[in-house]
Design a protein around this motif. Structure first.
Motif, PDB file in Angstrom:
ATOM      1  N   PHE A   5      82.621  59.431  89.971  1.00 15.49           N
ATOM      2  CA  PHE A   5      81.441  58.592  90.124  1.00 15.49           C
ATOM      3  C   PHE A   5      80.172  59.436  90.183  1.00 15.49           C
ATOM      4  CE2 PHE A   5      84.292  55.213  92.149  1.00 15.49           C
ATOM      5  CZ  PHE A   5      84.347  54.479  90.958  1.00 15.49           C
ATOM      6  N   GLU A   6      80.256  60.573  90.879  1.00 13.99           N
ATOM      7  CA  GLU A   6      79.093  61.451  90.966  1.00 13.99           C
ATOM      8  C   GLU A   6      78.712  62.008  89.595  1.00 13.99           C
ATOM      9  OE1 GLU A   6      80.077  64.407  93.786  1.00 13.99           O
ATOM     10  OE2 GLU A   6      79.827  63.107  95.559  1.00 13.99           O
ATOM     11  N   PHE A   7      79.742  62.321  88.813  1.00 12.66           N
ATOM     12  CA  PHE A   7      79.473  62.848  87.460  1.00 12.66           C
ATOM     13  C   PHE A   7      78.808  61.780  86.594  1.00 12.66           C
ATOM     14  CE2 PHE A   7      80.932  63.228  83.036  1.00 12.66           C
ATOM     15  CZ  PHE A   7      80.328  64.431  82.697  1.00 12.66           C
ATOM     16  N   ILE A   8      79.340  60.545  86.656  1.00  7.74           N
ATOM     17  CA  ILE A   8      78.767  59.458  85.859  1.00  7.74           C
ATOM     18  C   ILE A   8      77.330  59.192  86.284  1.00  7.74           C
ATOM     19  CG2 ILE A   8      78.935  56.973  85.383  1.00  7.74           C
ATOM     20  CD1 ILE A   8      81.978  57.252  85.608  1.00  7.74           C
ATOM     21  N   ARG A   9      77.064  59.226  87.590  1.00  7.22           N
ATOM     22  CA  ARG A   9      75.717  58.991  88.087  1.00  7.22           C
ATOM     23  C   ARG A   9      74.750  60.077  87.625  1.00  7.22           C
ATOM     24  NH1 ARG A   9      75.099  58.409  94.449  1.00  7.22           N
ATOM     25  NH2 ARG A   9      75.674  60.618  94.261  1.00  7.22           N
ATOM     26  N   SER A  10      75.268  61.304  87.456  1.00  2.61           N
ATOM     27  CA  SER A  10      74.394  62.410  87.047  1.00  2.61           C
ATOM     28  C   SER A  10      74.052  62.378  85.551  1.00  2.61           C
ATOM     29  CB  SER A  10      75.056  63.746  87.396  1.00  2.61           C
ATOM     30  OG  SER A  10      76.234  63.929  86.622  1.00  2.61           O
ATOM     31  N   VAL A  11      74.878  61.720  84.750  1.00  2.00           N
ATOM     32  CA  VAL A  11      74.626  61.727  83.300  1.00  2.00           C
ATOM     33  C   VAL A  11      74.322  60.353  82.731  1.00  2.00           C
ATOM     34  CG1 VAL A  11      76.113  63.751  82.974  1.00  2.00           C
ATOM     35  CG2 VAL A  11      77.080  61.459  82.701  1.00  2.00           C
ATOM     36  N   TYR A  12      74.301  59.311  83.547  1.00  2.00           N
ATOM     37  CA  TYR A  12      74.180  57.971  82.973  1.00  2.00           C
ATOM     38  C   TYR A  12      72.821  57.758  82.298  1.00  2.00           C
ATOM     39  CZ  TYR A  12      71.009  55.944  86.460  1.00  2.00           C
ATOM     40  OH  TYR A  12      69.922  55.638  87.235  1.00  2.00           O
ATOM     41  N   VAL A  13      71.792  58.456  82.780  1.00  2.00           N
ATOM     42  CA  VAL A  13      70.474  58.314  82.170  1.00  2.00           C
ATOM     43  C   VAL A  13      70.496  58.826  80.723  1.00  2.00           C
ATOM     44  CG1 VAL A  13      68.057  59.022  82.275  1.00  2.00           C
ATOM     45  CG2 VAL A  13      69.286  58.462  84.385  1.00  2.00           C
ATOM     46  N   VAL A  14      71.128  59.970  80.511  1.00  2.00           N
ATOM     47  CA  VAL A  14      71.224  60.544  79.155  1.00  2.00           C
ATOM     48  C   VAL A  14      72.045  59.631  78.260  1.00  2.00           C
ATOM     49  CG1 VAL A  14      72.051  62.505  77.808  1.00  2.00           C
ATOM     50  CG2 VAL A  14      70.983  62.886  80.045  1.00  2.00           C
ATOM     51  N   VAL A  15      73.185  59.143  78.802  1.00  5.45           N
ATOM     52  CA  VAL A  15      74.046  58.258  78.007  1.00  5.45           C
ATOM     53  C   VAL A  15      73.293  56.978  77.642  1.00  5.45           C
ATOM     54  CG1 VAL A  15      76.154  56.871  78.044  1.00  5.45           C
ATOM     55  CG2 VAL A  15      76.152  59.176  79.013  1.00  5.45           C
ATOM     56  N   LEU A  16      72.570  56.419  78.598  1.00  4.85           N
ATOM     57  CA  LEU A  16      71.800  55.204  78.341  1.00  4.85           C
ATOM     58  C   LEU A  16      70.727  55.452  77.283  1.00  4.85           C
ATOM     59  CD1 LEU A  16      71.231  52.263  79.099  1.00  4.85           C
ATOM     60  CD2 LEU A  16      69.678  53.101  80.885  1.00  4.85           C
ATOM     61  N   PHE A  17      70.076  56.618  77.351  1.00  2.93           N
ATOM     62  CA  PHE A  17      69.052  56.964  76.361  1.00  2.93           C
ATOM     63  C   PHE A  17      69.653  57.037  74.954  1.00  2.93           C
ATOM     64  CE2 PHE A  17      66.987  60.306  73.866  1.00  2.93           C
ATOM     65  CZ  PHE A  17      65.703  59.787  73.758  1.00  2.93           C
TER      66      PHE A  17
END
Length: 283
Positions: A5-17
């Protein structure tokens, strides 16, 4: 699970972009025919550049073999020149060359950008086009002068040739040192073998016999090497031979090619299609 979950939270902005960018480009591409054409043109340029990059890398690793082939070719030409010089004085040779005038054929070289051998209709893409003097229907030969195909389309900077390994390819060929000729085509089976069909029953082709072009073709000069007879058999009515010919050109290893153009081709074609000729061929 917590680390995931911490990993997803750290990269979700890039993935969303990235997802939003992909959706935007997809929407833009479908917005009008103009944008579709622009994106298609850009993608073709990128693909061409990538092909060119990989072709350049491949050429680098084959430079040694190509240099050896060129050296062998130069040696052959030097030997032939020496024979001419021995056969006649320089003055007689100069006079002979002046009588000949401009050669019927013109030559150019090109690098292979893309080439296929595993399809039924294979094509060869070259890095030369109209601005380099390349035109449709020029013959394509391997570096050692063997038949490889002929040009079917050109742009300003590139051209595409129909490979001899194309089921639509046709040319005329004959047994060397004889007058027996037939049709050269590929049956789509072996990328190293073509077929010489419609060969006279009196030809009696033998394994190892050389096969060359006749000069009847609008694409190829006479006596261009095609390959060597591998096997031959009479048809069911025993009226003609069909020979399998092993190609002299290494089609899967083409890196550089020689292009040959017939200077008289379009004049001859215009004459053949003229009204004066057509009125003698109408039923």
């Amino acid at each position: 699970m917590r680390k995931l979950f911490e990993f997803i939270r750290s990269v979700y902005v890039v993935v969303l972009f990235v997802v939003l960018e992909a959706v935007s480009i997809s929407y833009y591409a479908r917005s009008s025919y103009y944008t579709q054409a622009r994106l298609l043109s850009r993608s073709n340029q990128v693909v061409g550049s990538v092909h060119g990059l990989f072709a350049g890398i491949g050429h680098y690793f084959t430079l040694g073999r190509e240099n050896r082939m060129l050296l062998a070719r130069v040696t052959q030409l030097e030997e032939r020149l020496a024979q001419y010089e021995e056969a006649a004085t320089a003055e007689r040779l100069d006079g002979y060359m002046q009588d000949i005038g401009e050669s019927k054929y013109r030559f150019a070289t090109a690098s292979v950008v893309a080439n296929t051998v595993n399809r039924t209709r294979n094509l060869i893409t070259l890095n030369r086009g109209h601005r380099d003097g390349i035109v449709e229907e020029m013959a394509v030969l391997s570096p050692d002068g063997a038949m490889a195909g002929y040009v079917v389309a050109c742009t300003e900077r590139y051209s595409v040739a129909m490979s001899v390994l194309n089921t639509s390819f046709r040319a005329s060929g004959k047994l060397a040192d004889s007058e027996y000729y037939g049709s050269i085509y590929w049956d789509g089976l072996d990328p190293d073998v073509v077929v010489l069909g419609e060969l006279s029953k009196y030809a009696d082709p033998q394994p190892g016999q050389e096969v060359v072009t006749t000069g009847f073709s609008q694409y190829f000069p006479a006596d261009v090497l095609i390959g060597w007879v591998e096997s031959a058999s009479l048809n069911e009515t025993r009226t003609a031979y069909t020979a399998r010919v092993r190609l002299a050109a290494g089609m899967s290893r083409l890196g550089e090619v020689v292009l040959v153009g017939n200077r008289d081709l379009f004049e001859i074609r215009d004459l053949q299609q003229s009204e004066q000729v057509e009125q003698h061929t109408r039923p």
